[in-house]
Design a protein around this motif. Structure first.
Motif, PDB file in Angstrom:
ATOM      1  N   GLN A  13     -76.601 -58.807 -49.135  1.00 53.94           N
ATOM      2  CA  GLN A  13     -77.862 -59.010 -49.840  1.00 53.94           C
ATOM      3  C   GLN A  13     -77.712 -58.694 -51.320  1.00 53.94           C
ATOM      4  O   GLN A  13     -78.245 -59.412 -52.180  1.00 53.94           O
ATOM      5  N   SER A  14     -76.972 -57.634 -51.651  1.00 54.53           N
ATOM      6  CA  SER A  14     -76.774 -57.279 -53.058  1.00 54.53           C
ATOM      7  C   SER A  14     -75.928 -58.303 -53.792  1.00 54.53           C
ATOM      8  O   SER A  14     -75.936 -58.351 -55.029  1.00 54.53           O
ATOM      9  N   HIS A  15     -75.184 -59.141 -53.057  1.00 59.61           N
ATOM     10  CA  HIS A  15     -74.377 -60.184 -53.668  1.00 59.61           C
ATOM     11  C   HIS A  15     -75.010 -61.571 -53.478  1.00 59.61           C
ATOM     12  O   HIS A  15     -74.314 -62.585 -53.528  1.00 59.61           O
ATOM     13  N   GLY A  16     -76.321 -61.601 -53.282  1.00 58.81           N
ATOM     14  CA  GLY A  16     -77.046 -62.861 -53.258  1.00 58.81           C
ATOM     15  C   GLY A  16     -77.016 -63.607 -51.947  1.00 58.81           C
ATOM     16  O   GLY A  16     -77.316 -64.800 -51.912  1.00 58.81           O
ATOM     17  N   LEU A  17     -76.661 -62.936 -50.835  1.00 56.64           N
ATOM     18  CA  LEU A  17     -76.598 -63.603 -49.533  1.00 56.64           C
ATOM     19  C   LEU A  17     -77.434 -62.824 -48.511  1.00 56.64           C
ATOM     20  O   LEU A  17     -76.911 -62.297 -47.521  1.00 56.64           O
ATOM     21  N   PRO A  18     -78.749 -62.734 -48.708  1.00 54.92           N
ATOM     22  CA  PRO A  18     -79.570 -61.927 -47.796  1.00 54.92           C
ATOM     23  C   PRO A  18     -79.663 -62.498 -46.392  1.00 54.92           C
ATOM     24  O   PRO A  18     -79.953 -61.767 -45.448  1.00 54.92           O
ATOM     25  N   GLY A  19     -79.462 -63.806 -46.221  1.00 49.46           N
ATOM     26  CA  GLY A  19     -79.610 -64.413 -44.905  1.00 49.46           C
ATOM     27  C   GLY A  19     -78.298 -64.830 -44.285  1.00 49.46           C
ATOM     28  O   GLY A  19     -78.280 -65.745 -43.460  1.00 49.46           O
ATOM     29  N   PHE A  20     -77.212 -64.160 -44.637  1.00 52.81           N
ATOM     30  CA  PHE A  20     -75.900 -64.556 -44.124  1.00 52.81           C
ATOM     31  C   PHE A  20     -75.776 -64.171 -42.648  1.00 52.81           C
ATOM     32  O   PHE A  20     -76.096 -63.054 -42.246  1.00 52.81           O
ATOM     33  N   GLN A  21     -75.279 -65.127 -41.852  1.00 58.41           N
ATOM     34  CA  GLN A  21     -75.034 -64.890 -40.432  1.00 58.41           C
ATOM     35  C   GLN A  21     -73.633 -65.367 -40.080  1.00 58.41           C
ATOM     36  O   GLN A  21     -73.101 -66.286 -40.714  1.00 58.41           O
ATOM     37  N   GLY A  22     -73.051 -64.741 -39.090  1.00 60.98           N
ATOM     38  CA  GLY A  22     -71.711 -65.141 -38.694  1.00 60.98           C
ATOM     39  C   GLY A  22     -71.400 -64.746 -37.275  1.00 60.98           C
ATOM     40  O   GLY A  22     -72.041 -63.864 -36.699  1.00 60.98           O
ATOM     41  N   MET A  23     -70.415 -65.424 -36.707  1.00 59.36           N
ATOM     42  CA  MET A  23     -69.909 -65.074 -35.396  1.00 59.36           C
ATOM     43  C   MET A  23     -68.457 -65.536 -35.317  1.00 59.36           C
ATOM     44  O   MET A  23     -67.997 -66.344 -36.123  1.00 59.36           O
ATOM     45  N   GLY A  24     -67.719 -64.998 -34.355  1.00 58.18           N
ATOM     46  CA  GLY A  24     -66.305 -65.287 -34.242  1.00 58.18           C
ATOM     47  C   GLY A  24     -65.476 -64.069 -34.585  1.00 58.18           C
ATOM     48  O   GLY A  24     -66.001 -62.977 -34.849  1.00 58.18           O
ATOM     49  N   MET A  40     -70.256 -69.553 -39.757  1.00 57.27           N
ATOM     50  CA  MET A  40     -70.958 -68.811 -40.801  1.00 57.27           C
ATOM     51  C   MET A  40     -72.055 -69.690 -41.379  1.00 57.27           C
ATOM     52  O   MET A  40     -71.879 -70.899 -41.493  1.00 57.27           O
ATOM     53  N   ALA A  41     -73.159 -69.063 -41.746  1.00 54.87           N
ATOM     54  CA  ALA A  41     -74.268 -69.837 -42.309  1.00 54.87           C
ATOM     55  C   ALA A  41     -75.162 -68.938 -43.135  1.00 54.87           C
ATOM     56  O   ALA A  41     -75.302 -67.747 -42.859  1.00 54.87           O
ATOM     57  N   ASP A  42     -75.754 -69.548 -44.155  1.00 53.90           N
ATOM     58  CA  ASP A  42     -76.788 -68.917 -44.961  1.00 53.90           C
ATOM     59  C   ASP A  42     -78.123 -69.492 -44.497  1.00 53.90           C
ATOM     60  O   ASP A  42     -78.314 -70.714 -44.525  1.00 53.90           O
ATOM     61  N   THR A  43     -79.034 -68.640 -44.068  1.00 56.71           N
ATOM     62  CA  THR A  43     -80.275 -69.133 -43.469  1.00 56.71           C
ATOM     63  C   THR A  43     -81.146 -69.909 -44.444  1.00 56.71           C
ATOM     64  O   THR A  43     -82.026 -70.651 -44.019  1.00 56.71           O
ATOM     65  N   SER A  44     -80.919 -69.768 -45.749  1.00 54.27           N
ATOM     66  CA  SER A  44     -81.670 -70.555 -46.719  1.00 54.27           C
ATOM     67  C   SER A  44     -81.080 -71.939 -46.928  1.00 54.27           C
ATOM     68  O   SER A  44     -81.598 -72.722 -47.729  1.00 54.27           O
ATOM     69  N   GLY A  45     -79.984 -72.261 -46.216  1.00 53.75           N
ATOM     70  CA  GLY A  45     -79.430 -73.611 -46.257  1.00 53.75           C
ATOM     71  C   GLY A  45     -78.448 -73.869 -47.369  1.00 53.75           C
ATOM     72  O   GLY A  45     -78.061 -75.021 -47.598  1.00 53.75           O
ATOM     73  N   ALA A  93     -69.097 -78.560 -41.751  1.00 58.88           N
ATOM     74  CA  ALA A  93     -69.544 -77.659 -42.809  1.00 58.88           C
ATOM     75  C   ALA A  93     -70.633 -78.360 -43.615  1.00 58.88           C
ATOM     76  O   ALA A  93     -70.864 -79.564 -43.465  1.00 58.88           O
ATOM     77  N   SER A  94     -71.303 -77.608 -44.472  1.00 58.88           N
ATOM     78  CA  SER A  94     -72.295 -78.197 -45.359  1.00 58.88           C
ATOM     79  C   SER A  94     -72.469 -77.303 -46.573  1.00 58.88           C
ATOM     80  O   SER A  94     -72.284 -76.085 -46.503  1.00 58.88           O
ATOM     81  N   ILE A  95     -72.824 -77.931 -47.705  1.00 56.62           N
ATOM     82  CA  ILE A  95     -73.167 -77.231 -48.938  1.00 56.62           C
ATOM     83  C   ILE A  95     -74.517 -77.773 -49.387  1.00 56.62           C
ATOM     84  O   ILE A  95     -74.662 -78.966 -49.629  1.00 56.62           O
ATOM     85  N   TYR A  96     -75.505 -76.886 -49.463  1.00 58.45           N
ATOM     86  CA  TYR A  96     -76.880 -77.295 -49.770  1.00 58.45           C
ATOM     87  C   TYR A  96     -77.307 -78.481 -48.900  1.00 58.45           C
ATOM     88  O   TYR A  96     -77.835 -79.464 -49.366  1.00 58.45           O
ATOM     89  N   ARG A  97     -77.018 -78.370 -47.608  1.00 61.44           N
ATOM     90  CA  ARG A  97     -77.388 -79.314 -46.565  1.00 61.44           C
ATOM     91  C   ARG A  97     -76.701 -80.677 -46.707  1.00 61.44           C
ATOM     92  O   ARG A  97     -77.086 -81.641 -46.042  1.00 61.44           O
ATOM     93  N   VAL A  98     -75.708 -80.768 -47.569  1.00 59.50           N
ATOM     94  CA  VAL A  98     -74.875 -81.973 -47.639  1.00 59.50           C
ATOM     95  C   VAL A  98     -73.722 -81.778 -46.661  1.00 59.50           C
ATOM     96  O   VAL A  98     -72.884 -80.887 -46.847  1.00 59.50           O
ATOM     97  N   PRO A  99     -73.657 -82.587 -45.580  1.00 62.24           N
ATOM     98  CA  PRO A  99     -72.671 -82.323 -44.532  1.00 62.24           C
ATOM     99  C   PRO A  99     -71.260 -82.755 -44.924  1.00 62.24           C
ATOM    100  O   PRO A  99     -71.051 -83.786 -45.560  1.00 62.24           O
ATOM    101  N   LEU A 100     -70.294 -81.934 -44.533  1.00 58.96           N
ATOM    102  CA  LEU A 100     -68.879 -82.229 -44.695  1.00 58.96           C
ATOM    103  C   LEU A 100     -68.258 -82.325 -43.309  1.00 58.96           C
ATOM    104  O   LEU A 100     -68.514 -81.486 -42.448  1.00 58.96           O
TER     105      LEU A 100
END
Length: 664
Positions: free
Chosen positions: A310-321, A346-351, A380-387
């Motif tokens: 959260q202090s590094h700008g990723l308050p909604g970061f989620q991960g598994m594995g 891994m994902a950021d809940t804000s997309g 993968a995706s960056i700002y909801r642009v799928p890769l």
């Protein structure tokens, strides 16, 4: 004992010492009064007081003491005393109202002392000639009582709550303290460094050895942590409610540098860590060596990493594995990194980004050449642009991590080709990362949908020949060329910072050439314009993807046709300009489109105000936006040169979302 033996049967004795001192302890204004009890032979009334007792190793400075009770000689030659014990100004308000039981054995030269205060009990055994060499059995001892000792060993540390039970040995002398034993702690609340390091509801148990002198404090601990919360700077952890084994060896020198030569921590399936580190006097990290770190992301992130993220700008970061990491970092320079990932999502809940099915490894060491490794993802995706799916072969060659061969990533019906990639983990900020990208056949419709743009049509292609990471920013070297709407857009001087932060910052210059206006304007309900568009946008700066500064100038290359709807909206954008050439509104309504010779509009945004202009100044004031061609002749003039940016945006929004005119 000699004094007592020589004391006459009916006599009393009073002793006064201005100072009594021994290694590690000093008492000032000491008074002892002994008086025989006439009705009880061998029993003496005792009063002992000291105005100020100092034990530097325990943090005692001006501790007052008062004992009043009876002293009795038993048949075996031992002396026994029971009395209330009251201390004044001891750290943590220790022993303010306690009971003391003392047994002195002159033959063995030992003293056994038992102190009770409520649920707290202290059993001590010590030689009478060395009272600071003590064996202690502690029961529910308030940790606040040891605040002075902790403050002496670690300046600035403070204990607020918690209790300790166990067996310890204490040896103190002038300027040094040695404590060892087995201890259990519950409910610890403590802080240091002005609150930047803190513990709350913290528990531990295990064997320890603490040594403190003027040069250093050394601590060895082998046991387990249990429950509670820990804070160290931006790191925050919620410890498990079960035992988590911990083996640690640390040294803090007189300058305040903390060196942890061993930190072996096991939290079930969440984290297994074997590391060493050094921190400066202000808590800054000086070195970190991770010999082994096994991490279950789903368990470890909420327990240990959520606040740091959260202090590094990723308050909604989620991960598994699963992840396995080893690294060597010394004074700001990474010397080695090994990373293995298994089924990582891994994902950021804000997309802002997401990655699924990340598998593979990285192996890098400074100054060596290692065998290639493979790293790839399923999606993968960056700002909801799928890769799409990709596998990349990475090679370490003399400290530079590079692609073995170009990697192709599916992107919105087309492809993104990673032509080259190099990463120097030990390099400076100005030379750390470089890559080149090429785009082919990317669907503008799919891109518009992913980004929430209007539904543009067509495909996009282009290239970024060299993109580098410099001083914390992604900087475009050379230019980005994109083919769109029958023309092309050239992007230069592009830089991007805080891409996944709260407020990303983008800077760039844009140049537009030959953009077909018909397909562009058809996307909006602005009105149709045909022809080709040229122009440039200099000094564009976006913060959180919103414009805060630019200098834009757009104009047509040659003439074309413009619809009545576009005429009306261009007039509105320019501030309600007029129609020239004698065309009246009644006649104008008979035509759906008009010929034009030039269209031009400019805007310089600064301090939330847009300074507007057009093709050229108009006769009678204002600026020309549209100059007609043929009959009926139109001339659109803008009159407002200073427009609030939010006002201009609202005009554009109204122009592109309103109902079109009805031609009768």
């Amino acid at each position: 004992m000699l004094v007592l033996a020589a004391l006459p049967v009916h006599a009393a004795i009073t002793l006064h010492a201005r100072v009594l001192a021994a290694p590690g302890i000093a008492a000032h204004d000491v008074r002892v009064v002994l008086a025989p009890e006439m009705a009880q032979p061998g029993v003496f009334a005792l009063h002992l007081s000291a105005a100020a007792v100092a034990v530097p190793a325990l943090g005692w400075k001006q501790v007052g003491m008062d004992v009043t009770g009876t002293l009795q000689r038993r048949g075996d030659g031992r002396w026994h005393m029971q009395a209330p014990l009251r201390l004044r100004a001891a750290p943590g308000r220790a022993l303010r109202d306690a009971q003391i039981d003392v047994t002195l054995d002159p033959l063995s030269d030992t003293a056994v002392i038992v102190i009770d205060q409520g649920a707290t009990r202290i059993d001590a055994a010590l030689p009478m000639d060395a009272p600071l060499h003590v064996q202690l059995q502690l029961t529910a001892l308030p940790l606040s009582w040891l605040g002075g000792a902790l403050g002496a060993a670690m300046p600035g540390a403070s204990v607020r709550n918690g209790s300790a039970s166990g067996t310890i040995a204490l040896d103190a002398d002038a300027g040094s303290l040695r404590v060892s034993g087995r201890l259990g702690v519950e409910g610890l609340a403590a802080f240091a460094q002005g609150g930047s390091v803190a513990a709350q509801g913290f528990g531990l148990r295990g064997d320890f050895n603490l040594q403190h002198d003027a040069h250093a404090t050394r601590l060895d601990f082998d046991g387990a942590l249990r429950g509670g919360e820990l804070l160290a700077g931006s790191f925050y952890a919620q410890l498990p409610a079960r035992d988590a084994p911990l083996d640690v060896n640390l040294t803090r020198d007189a300058a305040g540098t903390l060196r942890i030569s061993r930190f072996d921590y096991q939290d079930g399936n969440a984290v297994a860590l074997d590391a060493s580190m050094a921190l400066g006097a202000k808590g800054e990290l000086d070195s970190l060596v991770v010999r082994r770190a096994n991490i279950d992301l789903a368990r470890a992130i909420p327990r240990y990493a959520s606040t740091w993220l959260q202090s590094h700008g990723l308050p909604g970061f989620q991960g598994m594995g699963q992840a396995q990491v080893t690294l060597d970092w010394q004074r700001g320079v990474l010397n080695a990194l090994q990373l293995q990932l298994h089924h990582v999502d891994m994902a950021d809940t804000s997309g802002r980004f997401a990655i699924a099915g990340l598998n593979g490894a990285l192996d890098w060491r400074s100054g060596t050449t290692l065998a290639p490794t493979t790293l790839g993802w399923r999606a993968a995706s960056i700002y909801r642009v799928p890769l799409g799916t990709v596998q990349m072969r990475l090679r370490d060659a003399q400290g530079l991590l590079t692609l073995v061969a170009p990697a192709q990533i599916p992107l919105l019906g087309g492809n993104m080709l990673v032509q080259h990639f190099s990463f120097a983990p030990a390099g400076t900020q100005r030379t750390r990362l470089s890559t080149g990208l090429a785009f082919t056949g990317v669907s503008l419709g799919e891109l518009s949908g992913a980004l929430g743009w209007p539904a543009f049509r067509g495909t996009l292609g282009g290239a970024i020949p060299d993109l580098r990471w410099q001083d914390g920013r992604a900087v475009l070297q050379g230019g980005l060329s994109m083919q769109v709407f029958g023309g092309y857009v050239a992007v230069t001087r592009m830089s991007l910072a805080h891409l996944f932060g709260v407020a990303p910052e983008l800077g760039a210059d844009l140049s537009l050439h030959g953009i077909e206006l018909a397909p562009l304007t058809s996307v909006f309900d602005f009105g149709e314009i045909t022809g080709k568009l040229d122009g440039n946008v200099q000094g564009l700066r976006l913060v959180a993807w919103h414009p805060v500064a630019f200098k834009a100038e757009l104009h047509t290359a040659g003439g074309g046709r413009i619809s009545q709807r576009a005429v009306k909206n261009l007039t509105s954008v320019g501030g309600g300009g007029g129609l020239a050439g004698g065309i009246q509104g009644a006649v104008l309504s008979l035509f759906s489109t008009f010929g034009y010779k030039h269209i031009g509009l400019s805007c310089t945004l600064a301090n939330d105000v847009c300074t507007m202009g057009g093709i050229k100044p108009a006769n009678g004031g204002g600026y020309s936006i549209v100059e007609g061609d043929g009959l009926p002749y139109i001339h659109i003039i803008g009159h407002q040169t200073q427009v609030d940016w939010s006002t201009l945006l609202s005009r554009l929004q109204a122009a592109t979302t309103g109902q079109g005119p009805v031609i009768r």
